[in-house]
Design a protein around this motif. Structure first.
Motif, PDB file in Angstrom:
ATOM      1  N   GLN A  44     -12.757   5.060  -0.131  1.00  0.00           N
ATOM      2  CA  GLN A  44     -11.413   5.447   0.293  1.00  0.00           C
ATOM      3  C   GLN A  44     -11.160   6.911  -0.055  1.00  0.00           C
ATOM      4  OE1 GLN A  44      -7.998   3.356  -1.408  1.00  0.00           O
ATOM      5  NE2 GLN A  44      -6.908   3.588   0.536  1.00  0.00           N
ATOM      6  N   GLU A  58     -12.992   7.105  -3.476  1.00  0.00           N
ATOM      7  CA  GLU A  58     -13.155   6.024  -4.454  1.00  0.00           C
ATOM      8  C   GLU A  58     -14.057   4.940  -3.876  1.00  0.00           C
ATOM      9  OE1 GLU A  58      -9.599   4.059  -5.957  1.00  0.00           O
ATOM     10  OE2 GLU A  58     -10.804   2.742  -7.237  1.00  0.00           O
ATOM     11  N   THR A  59     -15.027   4.532  -4.683  1.00  0.00           N
ATOM     12  CA  THR A  59     -15.958   3.472  -4.301  1.00  0.00           C
ATOM     13  C   THR A  59     -15.339   2.115  -4.628  1.00  0.00           C
ATOM     14  OG1 THR A  59     -17.687   4.990  -5.063  1.00  0.00           O
ATOM     15  CG2 THR A  59     -18.365   2.732  -4.539  1.00  0.00           C
ATOM     16  N   LEU A  60     -15.225   1.256  -3.623  1.00  0.00           N
ATOM     17  CA  LEU A  60     -14.657  -0.079  -3.836  1.00  0.00           C
ATOM     18  C   LEU A  60     -15.674  -1.117  -3.389  1.00  0.00           C
ATOM     19  CD1 LEU A  60     -11.150   0.924  -2.497  1.00  0.00           C
ATOM     20  CD2 LEU A  60     -11.596   0.161  -4.855  1.00  0.00           C
ATOM     21  N   ARG A  62     -17.494  -4.608  -2.248  1.00  0.00           N
ATOM     22  CA  ARG A  62     -17.215  -5.698  -1.302  1.00  0.00           C
ATOM     23  C   ARG A  62     -18.322  -6.738  -1.373  1.00  0.00           C
ATOM     24  NH1 ARG A  62     -13.037  -3.775  -1.685  1.00  0.00           N
ATOM     25  NH2 ARG A  62     -11.672  -2.802  -0.150  1.00  0.00           N
ATOM     26  N   PRO A  73     -12.638  -8.130  -4.454  1.00  0.00           N
ATOM     27  CA  PRO A  73     -13.122  -7.753  -5.788  1.00  0.00           C
ATOM     28  C   PRO A  73     -12.266  -8.329  -6.908  1.00  0.00           C
ATOM     29  CG  PRO A  73     -12.328  -5.820  -4.583  1.00  0.00           C
ATOM     30  CD  PRO A  73     -12.381  -6.943  -3.614  1.00  0.00           C
ATOM     31  N   ASP A  74     -10.974  -8.445  -6.674  1.00  0.00           N
ATOM     32  CA  ASP A  74     -10.122  -9.000  -7.727  1.00  0.00           C
ATOM     33  C   ASP A  74     -10.580 -10.409  -8.119  1.00  0.00           C
ATOM     34  OD1 ASP A  74      -8.431  -6.893  -8.361  1.00  0.00           O
ATOM     35  OD2 ASP A  74      -7.119  -7.298  -6.665  1.00  0.00           O
ATOM     36  N   ILE A  86     -21.154  -7.963 -15.586  1.00  0.00           N
ATOM     37  CA  ILE A  86     -20.463  -6.779 -15.063  1.00  0.00           C
ATOM     38  C   ILE A  86     -21.350  -5.538 -15.182  1.00  0.00           C
ATOM     39  CG2 ILE A  86     -19.199  -6.253 -17.218  1.00  0.00           C
ATOM     40  CD1 ILE A  86     -17.840  -5.824 -13.614  1.00  0.00           C
ATOM     41  N   ASN A 116     -15.273   2.673 -10.313  1.00  0.00           N
ATOM     42  CA  ASN A 116     -14.458   1.939 -11.281  1.00  0.00           C
ATOM     43  C   ASN A 116     -15.307   1.400 -12.424  1.00  0.00           C
ATOM     44  OD1 ASN A 116     -11.564   1.624 -10.136  1.00  0.00           O
ATOM     45  ND2 ASN A 116     -12.906   1.251  -8.375  1.00  0.00           N
ATOM     46  N   LEU A 117     -14.776   1.508 -13.621  1.00  0.00           N
ATOM     47  CA  LEU A 117     -15.499   1.043 -14.804  1.00  0.00           C
ATOM     48  C   LEU A 117     -14.636   0.029 -15.550  1.00  0.00           C
ATOM     49  CD1 LEU A 117     -18.268   1.844 -15.977  1.00  0.00           C
ATOM     50  CD2 LEU A 117     -17.066   3.387 -17.515  1.00  0.00           C
ATOM     51  N   GLU A 148     -13.343   5.818 -13.177  1.00  0.00           N
ATOM     52  CA  GLU A 148     -11.968   5.341 -13.305  1.00  0.00           C
ATOM     53  C   GLU A 148     -11.930   4.199 -14.313  1.00  0.00           C
ATOM     54  OE1 GLU A 148     -10.003   4.510  -9.621  1.00  0.00           O
ATOM     55  OE2 GLU A 148     -10.506   6.463  -8.754  1.00  0.00           O
ATOM     56  N   ASP A 178      -7.035   4.689 -14.762  1.00  0.00           N
ATOM     57  CA  ASP A 178      -6.583   3.922 -13.596  1.00  0.00           C
ATOM     58  C   ASP A 178      -5.361   3.081 -13.938  1.00  0.00           C
ATOM     59  OD1 ASP A 178      -6.673   3.019 -10.994  1.00  0.00           O
ATOM     60  OD2 ASP A 178      -8.638   2.070 -11.179  1.00  0.00           O
ATOM     61  N   LEU A 206       4.190   2.028  -4.264  1.00  0.00           N
ATOM     62  CA  LEU A 206       4.584   1.220  -3.101  1.00  0.00           C
ATOM     63  C   LEU A 206       6.104   1.102  -2.975  1.00  0.00           C
ATOM     64  CD1 LEU A 206       1.899  -1.647  -3.242  1.00  0.00           C
ATOM     65  CD2 LEU A 206       2.103   0.158  -1.519  1.00  0.00           C
ATOM     66  N   GLY A 236      -1.938   4.038  -3.326  1.00  0.00           N
ATOM     67  CA  GLY A 236      -0.989   3.159  -2.635  1.00  0.00           C
ATOM     68  C   GLY A 236       0.050   3.903  -1.819  1.00  0.00           C
ATOM     69  N   GLU A 238       1.617   4.700   1.345  1.00  0.00           N
ATOM     70  CA  GLU A 238       1.606   4.014   2.642  1.00  0.00           C
ATOM     71  C   GLU A 238       2.514   4.636   3.682  1.00  0.00           C
ATOM     72  OE1 GLU A 238       2.290  -0.174   2.277  1.00  0.00           O
ATOM     73  OE2 GLU A 238       0.352  -0.556   1.291  1.00  0.00           O
ATOM     74  N   PHE A 257      -3.220   3.877   2.314  1.00  0.00           N
ATOM     75  CA  PHE A 257      -3.435   3.525   3.709  1.00  0.00           C
ATOM     76  C   PHE A 257      -2.901   4.590   4.661  1.00  0.00           C
ATOM     77  CE2 PHE A 257      -3.298  -1.310   2.523  1.00  0.00           C
ATOM     78  CZ  PHE A 257      -4.528  -1.169   1.893  1.00  0.00           C
TER      79      PHE A 257
HETATM   80  P1  C2E Z   1      -8.006  -0.333  -7.961  1.00  0.00           P
HETATM   81  O1  C2E Z   1      -9.068   0.374  -8.707  1.00  0.00           O
HETATM   82  O2  C2E Z   1      -6.593  -0.087  -8.385  1.00  0.00           O
HETATM   83  O3  C2E Z   1      -8.238   0.054  -6.433  1.00  0.00           O
HETATM   84  C1  C2E Z   1      -7.235   0.279  -5.494  1.00  0.00           C
HETATM   85  C2  C2E Z   1      -6.972  -0.946  -4.651  1.00  0.00           C
HETATM   86  O4  C2E Z   1      -5.836  -0.691  -3.848  1.00  0.00           O
HETATM   87  C3  C2E Z   1      -8.107  -1.282  -3.659  1.00  0.00           C
HETATM   88  O5  C2E Z   1      -8.141  -2.698  -3.498  1.00  0.00           O
HETATM   89  C4  C2E Z   1      -7.621  -0.600  -2.389  1.00  0.00           C
HETATM   90  O6  C2E Z   1      -8.174  -1.161  -1.218  1.00  0.00           O
HETATM   91  C5  C2E Z   1      -6.144  -0.850  -2.490  1.00  0.00           C
HETATM   92  N1  C2E Z   1      -5.350   0.135  -1.756  1.00  0.00           N
HETATM   93  C6  C2E Z   1      -5.680   1.403  -1.444  1.00  0.00           C
HETATM   94  N2  C2E Z   1      -4.703   2.038  -0.789  1.00  0.00           N
HETATM   95  C7  C2E Z   1      -3.694   1.142  -0.662  1.00  0.00           C
HETATM   96  C8  C2E Z   1      -2.388   1.198  -0.058  1.00  0.00           C
HETATM   97  O7  C2E Z   1      -1.951   2.196   0.490  1.00  0.00           O
HETATM   98  N3  C2E Z   1      -1.631   0.083  -0.158  1.00  0.00           N
HETATM   99  C9  C2E Z   1      -2.065  -1.065  -0.756  1.00  0.00           C
HETATM  100  N4  C2E Z   1      -1.256  -2.106  -0.769  1.00  0.00           N
HETATM  101  N5  C2E Z   1      -3.297  -1.144  -1.337  1.00  0.00           N
HETATM  102  C10 C2E Z   1      -4.088  -0.060  -1.292  1.00  0.00           C
HETATM  103  P2  C2E Z   1      -9.513  -3.513  -3.595  1.00  0.00           P
HETATM  104  O8  C2E Z   1     -10.601  -2.778  -2.889  1.00  0.00           O
HETATM  105  O9  C2E Z   1      -9.199  -4.915  -3.162  1.00  0.00           O
HETATM  106  O10 C2E Z   1      -9.849  -3.497  -5.127  1.00  0.00           O
HETATM  107  C11 C2E Z   1      -9.073  -4.198  -6.041  1.00  0.00           C
HETATM  108  C12 C2E Z   1      -9.449  -3.886  -7.465  1.00  0.00           C
HETATM  109  O11 C2E Z   1     -10.772  -4.376  -7.757  1.00  0.00           O
HETATM  110  C13 C2E Z   1      -9.522  -2.403  -7.776  1.00  0.00           C
HETATM  111  O12 C2E Z   1      -8.227  -1.922  -8.002  1.00  0.00           O
HETATM  112  C14 C2E Z   1     -10.405  -2.386  -9.008  1.00  0.00           C
HETATM  113  O13 C2E Z   1      -9.645  -2.666 -10.157  1.00  0.00           O
HETATM  114  C15 C2E Z   1     -11.340  -3.533  -8.722  1.00  0.00           C
HETATM  115  N6  C2E Z   1     -12.616  -2.994  -8.230  1.00  0.00           N
HETATM  116  C16 C2E Z   1     -12.989  -2.657  -6.962  1.00  0.00           C
HETATM  117  N7  C2E Z   1     -14.257  -2.219  -6.927  1.00  0.00           N
HETATM  118  C17 C2E Z   1     -14.726  -2.254  -8.211  1.00  0.00           C
HETATM  119  C18 C2E Z   1     -15.969  -1.920  -8.835  1.00  0.00           C
HETATM  120  O14 C2E Z   1     -16.933  -1.463  -8.225  1.00  0.00           O
HETATM  121  N8  C2E Z   1     -16.035  -2.108 -10.199  1.00  0.00           N
HETATM  122  C19 C2E Z   1     -14.979  -2.593 -10.921  1.00  0.00           C
HETATM  123  N9  C2E Z   1     -15.139  -2.745 -12.234  1.00  0.00           N
HETATM  124  N10 C2E Z   1     -13.799  -2.902 -10.369  1.00  0.00           N
HETATM  125  C20 C2E Z   1     -13.674  -2.742  -9.031  1.00  0.00           C
END
Ligand code: C2E
Ligand code: CA
Ligand code: CA
Ligand code: CA
Length: 277
Positions: A44, A58-60, A62, A73-74, A86, A116-117, A148, A178, A206, A236, A238, A257
């Protein structure tokens, strides 16, 4: 969560059993899922609030599960923490992120990548070594990596007293706090740690366009963080009003977004090309 005392206990336990079975199954499948390529990452974009230039991504993580479909991921990060996996998952994500960062470098795109860490990772004795090795393996300078940290992970006493954050910082990478504002740490604690930036939690961002209270919180975090010499990222974002408010407040970077959804790497490259012309 406890079962309510007014009944429904049996069904609560049934649900719990189903959930724990599913979790147990996911736990055993996680390792294989990494080997099979079911675990991927999306990126993102994060932009400079003033110039709108992209500054990092940011790497997220899936998980495309063959039977359950997309698992958020949650759902599985927490599980990976609980079953002690982990570390390998983080290494996997770091590997995918740095490989991509290397490719951007080869295309003359000096884009930082954020990973993210989890809290748990900070107490793994070989974490610093693993991060250093990953950077070397991909030939990515530490300056292009951002880690992060969830707020909860940093306030932990064992972490605060250890040198892990200082050792990570010494690799040249940046540390980002974070979900700021949701946990128990204070800005004065931030001052004692080698943190470079804070991310205002999206739960505040938000609500900004509709609630003055949320805007006040965002403004306070930005002012206090700046007074401590820290950069501020808002996640966040939007809508345009929120973007305008945050920019006026002096927020340094924006993510959300409105700017872009998380994108698979090929889509991110197209997004970059479209913006840079
Ligand atoms: P986070 O680190 O707070 O990541 C941001 C989350 O908000 C992401 O959800 C992203 O898709 C979402 N987001 C971004 N922009 C917006 C927006 O404008 N509005 C809304 N409503 N949401 C937005 P995602 O991808 O579902 O990730 C959820 C959480 O999972 C992350 O929260 C993070 O805590 C964890 N996570 C994701 N990838 C990793 C990873 O590789 N390692 C670890 N340890 N945790 C991860
Ligand atoms: Ca994050
Ligand atoms: Ca966050
Ligand atoms: Ca979060």
């Amino acid at each position: 969560a406890a079962a309510s005392e007014s009944g429904g206990v049996a069904s609560y336990h049934q649900v719990l059993d189903q959930q724990s079975l599913r979790r147990l199954q996911l736990g055993t499948e996680l390792e294989q899922a990494m080997a099979d390529g079911q675990i991927s990452v999306v990126f993102q974009p994060i932009i400079d609030a003033r110039t709108s230039d992209i500054v990092s991504a940011e790497t997220l993580v899936r998980w495309a599960h063959p039977r359950f479909g997309a698992i958020p991921p949650d759902d599985f990060i927490h599980l990976a923490e609980q079953i002690g996996r982990i570390g390998p998952l983080t290494d996997h994500v770091l590997d995918l992120a740095l490989a991509r960062c290397r490719r951007w470098l080869d295309q003359d795109i000096a884009l930082s990548v954020a990973v993210n860490l989890s809290a748990r990772c900070l107490s793994e004795p070989d974490l610093v070594e693993r991060v250093q090795r990953a950077l070397r393996r991909h030939g990515v300078p530490g300056e292009l990596l951002i880690l992060e940290l969830t707020e909860g992970s940093v306030v932990d006493d064992s972490v605060r007293s250890s040198t892990v954050l200082a050792d990570l910082h010494a690799l040249g990478l940046r540390l980002s706090m974070d979900d700021f504002g949701t946990g128990y740490s204070s800005l004065s604690q931030l001052r004692q740690l080698p943190i470079d930036e804070v991310k205002i939690d999206k739960s505040f961002v938000l609500g900004m366009s509709t609630s003055q209270g949320e805007s006040f919180i965002a403004r306070s975090i930005i002012e206090l963080a700046h007074n401590l010499g820290l950069r501020v990222v808002a996640e966040g974002v939007e809508d345009e009003l929120t973007r305008k408010l945050l920019t006026e407040m002096g927020c340094d970077k924006l993510q959300g977004f409105l700017i872009s959804r998380p994108l698979p790497d090929d889509k991110l490259e197209k997004w970059l090309l479209a913006r840079t012309g």
